[in-house]
Motif scaffolding. Structure first.
Motif, PDB file in Angstrom:
ATOM      1  N   GLY A 193       0.826  -1.192   0.000  1.00 23.61           N
ATOM      2  CA  GLY A 193       0.000   0.000   0.000  1.00 23.61           C
ATOM      3  C   GLY A 193       0.863   1.246   0.000  1.00 23.61           C
ATOM      4  O   GLY A 193       2.088   1.186   0.140  1.00 23.61           O
ATOM      5  N   LYS A 194       0.235   2.401  -0.152  1.00 20.40           N
ATOM      6  CA  LYS A 194       0.933   3.680  -0.143  1.00 20.40           C
ATOM      7  C   LYS A 194       1.222   4.086   1.301  1.00 20.40           C
ATOM      8  O   LYS A 194       0.324   4.109   2.138  1.00 20.40           O
ATOM      9  CB  LYS A 194       0.088   4.751  -0.830  1.00 20.40           C
ATOM     10  CG  LYS A 194       0.731   6.124  -0.826  1.00 20.40           C
ATOM     11  CD  LYS A 194      -0.197   7.152  -1.447  1.00 20.40           C
ATOM     12  CE  LYS A 194       0.414   8.554  -1.374  1.00 20.40           C
ATOM     13  NZ  LYS A 194      -0.515   9.586  -1.944  1.00 20.40           N
ATOM     14  N   VAL A 195       2.477   4.383   1.594  1.00 17.12           N
ATOM     15  CA  VAL A 195       2.850   4.800   2.950  1.00 17.12           C
ATOM     16  C   VAL A 195       2.300   6.205   3.212  1.00 17.12           C
ATOM     17  O   VAL A 195       2.631   7.156   2.513  1.00 17.12           O
ATOM     18  CB  VAL A 195       4.377   4.782   3.146  1.00 17.12           C
ATOM     19  CG1 VAL A 195       4.738   5.325   4.532  1.00 17.12           C
ATOM     20  CG2 VAL A 195       4.920   3.368   2.967  1.00 17.12           C
ATOM     21  N   VAL A 196       1.461   6.312   4.225  1.00 13.62           N
ATOM     22  CA  VAL A 196       0.866   7.593   4.607  1.00 13.62           C
ATOM     23  C   VAL A 196       1.658   8.229   5.746  1.00 13.62           C
ATOM     24  O   VAL A 196       1.874   9.437   5.773  1.00 13.62           O
ATOM     25  CB  VAL A 196      -0.600   7.398   5.030  1.00 13.62           C
ATOM     26  CG1 VAL A 196      -1.201   8.710   5.542  1.00 13.62           C
ATOM     27  CG2 VAL A 196      -1.423   6.850   3.877  1.00 13.62           C
ATOM     28  N   SER A 197       2.082   7.410   6.682  1.00 11.93           N
ATOM     29  CA  SER A 197       2.851   7.897   7.829  1.00 11.93           C
ATOM     30  C   SER A 197       3.690   6.751   8.372  1.00 11.93           C
ATOM     31  O   SER A 197       3.262   5.594   8.337  1.00 11.93           O
ATOM     32  CB  SER A 197       1.909   8.432   8.916  1.00 11.93           C
ATOM     33  OG  SER A 197       2.624   8.879  10.049  1.00 11.93           O
ATOM     34  N   GLN A 198       4.866   7.068   8.881  1.00  8.82           N
ATOM     35  CA  GLN A 198       5.731   6.033   9.459  1.00  8.82           C
ATOM     36  C   GLN A 198       6.568   6.613  10.584  1.00  8.82           C
ATOM     37  O   GLN A 198       7.180   7.661  10.455  1.00  8.82           O
ATOM     38  CB  GLN A 198       6.649   5.434   8.389  1.00  8.82           C
ATOM     39  CG  GLN A 198       7.483   4.263   8.897  1.00  8.82           C
ATOM     40  CD  GLN A 198       8.218   3.545   7.775  1.00  8.82           C
ATOM     41  OE1 GLN A 198       8.315   4.051   6.663  1.00  8.82           O
ATOM     42  NE2 GLN A 198       8.706   2.356   8.068  1.00  8.82           N
ATOM     43  N   ARG A 199       6.513   5.932  11.713  1.00 11.13           N
ATOM     44  CA  ARG A 199       7.400   6.222  12.830  1.00 11.13           C
ATOM     45  C   ARG A 199       7.699   4.893  13.518  1.00 11.13           C
ATOM     46  O   ARG A 199       7.211   3.847  13.087  1.00 11.13           O
ATOM     47  CB  ARG A 199       6.779   7.230  13.798  1.00 11.13           C
ATOM     48  CG  ARG A 199       5.396   6.881  14.335  1.00 11.13           C
ATOM     49  CD  ARG A 199       4.913   7.994  15.250  1.00 11.13           C
ATOM     50  NE  ARG A 199       3.698   7.656  15.968  1.00 11.13           N
ATOM     51  CZ  ARG A 199       2.497   8.027  15.618  1.00 11.13           C
ATOM     52  NH1 ARG A 199       2.315   8.748  14.524  1.00 11.13           N
ATOM     53  NH2 ARG A 199       1.433   7.697  16.350  1.00 11.13           N
ATOM     54  N   ASP A 200       8.496   4.923  14.570  1.00  6.16           N
ATOM     55  CA  ASP A 200       8.961   3.675  15.195  1.00  6.16           C
ATOM     56  C   ASP A 200       7.830   2.695  15.480  1.00  6.16           C
ATOM     57  O   ASP A 200       7.920   1.508  15.166  1.00  6.16           O
ATOM     58  CB  ASP A 200       9.693   3.977  16.512  1.00  6.16           C
ATOM     59  CG  ASP A 200      11.080   4.543  16.274  1.00  6.16           C
ATOM     60  OD1 ASP A 200      11.522   4.527  15.115  1.00  6.16           O
ATOM     61  OD2 ASP A 200      11.702   4.994  17.234  1.00  6.16           O
ATOM     62  N   GLU A 201       6.759   3.218  16.109  1.00  6.77           N
ATOM     63  CA  GLU A 201       5.729   2.321  16.624  1.00  6.77           C
ATOM     64  C   GLU A 201       4.509   2.179  15.721  1.00  6.77           C
ATOM     65  O   GLU A 201       3.567   1.460  16.059  1.00  6.77           O
ATOM     66  CB  GLU A 201       5.266   2.802  18.009  1.00  6.77           C
ATOM     67  CG  GLU A 201       4.381   4.042  18.021  1.00  6.77           C
ATOM     68  CD  GLU A 201       5.115   5.351  17.925  1.00  6.77           C
ATOM     69  OE1 GLU A 201       4.515   6.395  18.252  1.00  6.77           O
ATOM     70  OE2 GLU A 201       6.293   5.349  17.513  1.00  6.77           O
ATOM     71  N   LEU A 202       4.511   2.839  14.552  1.00  8.58           N
ATOM     72  CA  LEU A 202       3.309   2.820  13.733  1.00  8.58           C
ATOM     73  C   LEU A 202       3.636   3.077  12.269  1.00  8.58           C
ATOM     74  O   LEU A 202       4.334   4.027  11.935  1.00  8.58           O
ATOM     75  CB  LEU A 202       2.330   3.889  14.236  1.00  8.58           C
ATOM     76  CG  LEU A 202       0.938   3.920  13.616  1.00  8.58           C
ATOM     77  CD1 LEU A 202       0.168   2.650  13.940  1.00  8.58           C
ATOM     78  CD2 LEU A 202       0.163   5.138  14.120  1.00  8.58           C
ATOM     79  N   LEU A 203       3.099   2.209  11.404  1.00  8.03           N
ATOM     80  CA  LEU A 203       3.186   2.384   9.959  1.00  8.03           C
ATOM     81  C   LEU A 203       1.770   2.400   9.409  1.00  8.03           C
ATOM     82  O   LEU A 203       0.997   1.467   9.638  1.00  8.03           O
ATOM     83  CB  LEU A 203       3.983   1.244   9.323  1.00  8.03           C
ATOM     84  CG  LEU A 203       3.967   1.171   7.795  1.00  8.03           C
ATOM     85  CD1 LEU A 203       4.629   2.403   7.183  1.00  8.03           C
ATOM     86  CD2 LEU A 203       4.641  -0.114   7.316  1.00  8.03           C
ATOM     87  N   ILE A 204       1.417   3.480   8.703  1.00  8.32           N
ATOM     88  CA  ILE A 204       0.084   3.627   8.126  1.00  8.32           C
ATOM     89  C   ILE A 204       0.169   3.483   6.614  1.00  8.32           C
ATOM     90  O   ILE A 204       0.957   4.168   5.958  1.00  8.32           O
ATOM     91  CB  ILE A 204      -0.531   5.001   8.461  1.00  8.32           C
ATOM     92  CG1 ILE A 204      -0.497   5.262   9.963  1.00  8.32           C
ATOM     93  CG2 ILE A 204      -1.960   5.090   7.927  1.00  8.32           C
ATOM     94  CD1 ILE A 204      -1.363   4.358  10.778  1.00  8.32           C
ATOM     95  N   LEU A 205      -0.653   2.585   6.069  1.00 10.63           N
ATOM     96  CA  LEU A 205      -0.715   2.375   4.626  1.00 10.63           C
ATOM     97  C   LEU A 205      -2.117   2.684   4.111  1.00 10.63           C
ATOM     98  O   LEU A 205      -3.117   2.395   4.777  1.00 10.63           O
ATOM     99  CB  LEU A 205      -0.378   0.920   4.283  1.00 10.63           C
ATOM    100  CG  LEU A 205       0.980   0.376   4.723  1.00 10.63           C
ATOM    101  CD1 LEU A 205       1.083  -1.099   4.352  1.00 10.63           C
ATOM    102  CD2 LEU A 205       2.119   1.169   4.090  1.00 10.63           C
ATOM    103  N   ASP A 206      -2.169   3.269   2.930  1.00  3.55           N
ATOM    104  CA  ASP A 206      -3.429   3.451   2.215  1.00  3.55           C
ATOM    105  C   ASP A 206      -3.504   2.356   1.157  1.00  3.55           C
ATOM    106  O   ASP A 206      -2.695   2.321   0.227  1.00  3.55           O
ATOM    107  CB  ASP A 206      -3.470   4.840   1.580  1.00  3.55           C
ATOM    108  CG  ASP A 206      -4.770   5.104   0.816  1.00  3.55           C
ATOM    109  OD1 ASP A 206      -5.504   4.144   0.514  1.00  3.55           O
ATOM    110  OD2 ASP A 206      -5.054   6.275   0.526  1.00  3.55           O
ATOM    111  N   CYS A 207      -4.471   1.471   1.313  1.00  2.00           N
ATOM    112  CA  CYS A 207      -4.647   0.356   0.375  1.00  2.00           C
ATOM    113  C   CYS A 207      -5.955   0.550  -0.383  1.00  2.00           C
ATOM    114  O   CYS A 207      -7.023   0.100   0.063  1.00  2.00           O
ATOM    115  CB  CYS A 207      -4.645  -0.970   1.133  1.00  2.00           C
ATOM    116  SG  CYS A 207      -3.166  -1.260   2.123  1.00  2.00           S
ATOM    117  N   ASP A 208      -5.891   1.287  -1.473  1.00  3.52           N
ATOM    118  CA  ASP A 208      -7.068   1.581  -2.290  1.00  3.52           C
ATOM    119  C   ASP A 208      -8.186   2.204  -1.467  1.00  3.52           C
ATOM    120  O   ASP A 208      -9.364   1.820  -1.567  1.00  3.52           O
ATOM    121  CB  ASP A 208      -7.574   0.299  -2.977  1.00  3.52           C
ATOM    122  CG  ASP A 208      -6.568  -0.276  -3.954  1.00  3.52           C
ATOM    123  OD1 ASP A 208      -5.861   0.517  -4.604  1.00  3.52           O
ATOM    124  OD2 ASP A 208      -6.471  -1.517  -4.044  1.00  3.52           O
TER     125      ASP A 208
END
Length: 280
Positions: free
Chosen positions: A53-68
């Protein structure tokens, strides 16, 4: 196993293996018989899937992906280099939560368990805010003490229990939303180190921002000052512009309808009386 829970006005079904997943006691008190609008499925795995998915936000404890258009969260612990679980939206009305088998023992910890639900996002969609506060009921209304951790929110709430016979509903969080046009505090399944968690809804009398002082003094906050102090204590998905803007709009409405005070206080009966005077 299937269970239904209602938090605020959000009702959802949880599907899980009761032999593996143990529901924390604070979460259990939100069990309900209402019709669910959303479904979560808990899955235990030896390893986590690799989701594209598209990386929306990333830090040590959290990775956010947009998947369609649907959100996936890889969940970790600050300072670590690995993830303990995945929250993955499958449709607009369902999600699956995947937890590493080796971390099952941590599910009894409220924040750990609740991280698999994206509750703050779901409740914001229903015009609700999660405020870091000690939520107390006095008579027929709620008083919310808010401040950074370690300032003494729970201490001030328990002083009201001691001297005024009040009742702490949650020692760390409150869900704030309008019920029939009235801003109301609802229970929340995470209560921090206080251990105090009840499922109760009470109209809000005021929000009190705290600081530790040598003398007790109180002042009504201007809308600008109230916004600045309160926004920092909201649970907001700051990677999502729409969530930020909606949170700001709701907070402004709360400030327009509920008085905000700043209480510089000591640990004393006088601190209680100082606030009580302005509420009469």
């Amino acid at each position: 196993m299937e269970r239904i829970y209602t938090i605020g006005t959000f009702t959802f079904k949880l599907i899980y293996d009761e032999k593996l997943i143990k529901i924390p006691p604070n979460f259990q008190i939100f069990e309900s018989q209402e019709e669910p609008e959303y479904t979560y499925e808990f899955i235990v795995r030896e390893t986590l899937p690799q989701i594209e998915g598209k990386v929306v936000s990333q830090r040590d404890e959290l990775l956010i992906l947009d998947c369609d258009g649907l959100e996936t969260r890889y969940l970790g612990i600050k300072g670590s280099d690995w993830y303990y679980g995945v929250y993955q939206e499958l449709t607009p009305h369902s999600a699956r939560s995947i937890i590493l088998k080796d971390t099952l023992g941590e599910l009894y910890v409220d924040p750990f368990f609740c991280s698999f639900f994206s509750l703050e996002k779901k409740l914001l969609e229903k015009d609700a805010l999660v405020l870091h506060c000690s939520y107390m009921q006095y008579k027929d209304y709620a008083i919310l003490f808010s401040a950074p951790s370690g300032t003494g929110k729970t201490t001030q709430a328990t002083l009201w229990e001691e001297y005024k016979g009040s009742h702490v509903v949650n020692g760390d969080k409150g869900l704030l939303m309008k019920d029939d046009g009235v801003w109301t505090a609802h229970g929340w399944p995470v209560c921090g180190s206080s251990g105090v968690c009840h499922n109760k809804n009470v109209p809000i009398k005021c929000v009190v921002m705290l600081s530790q002082e040598k003398e007790n003094k109180i002042e009504r906050l201007s809308p600008i000052a109230a916004f600045k102090e309160a926004y920092s204590q909201l649970t907001v998905n700051r990677w999502d512009k729409r969530s930020v803007l909606k949170s700001m709009d709701l907070l402004q409405d709360l400030i327009d309808n509920v008085p905000f005070y700043h209480l510089g206080c000591t640990i004393s009966k006088e601190a209680v009386e100082t606030l009580e005077k302005v509420l009469q």
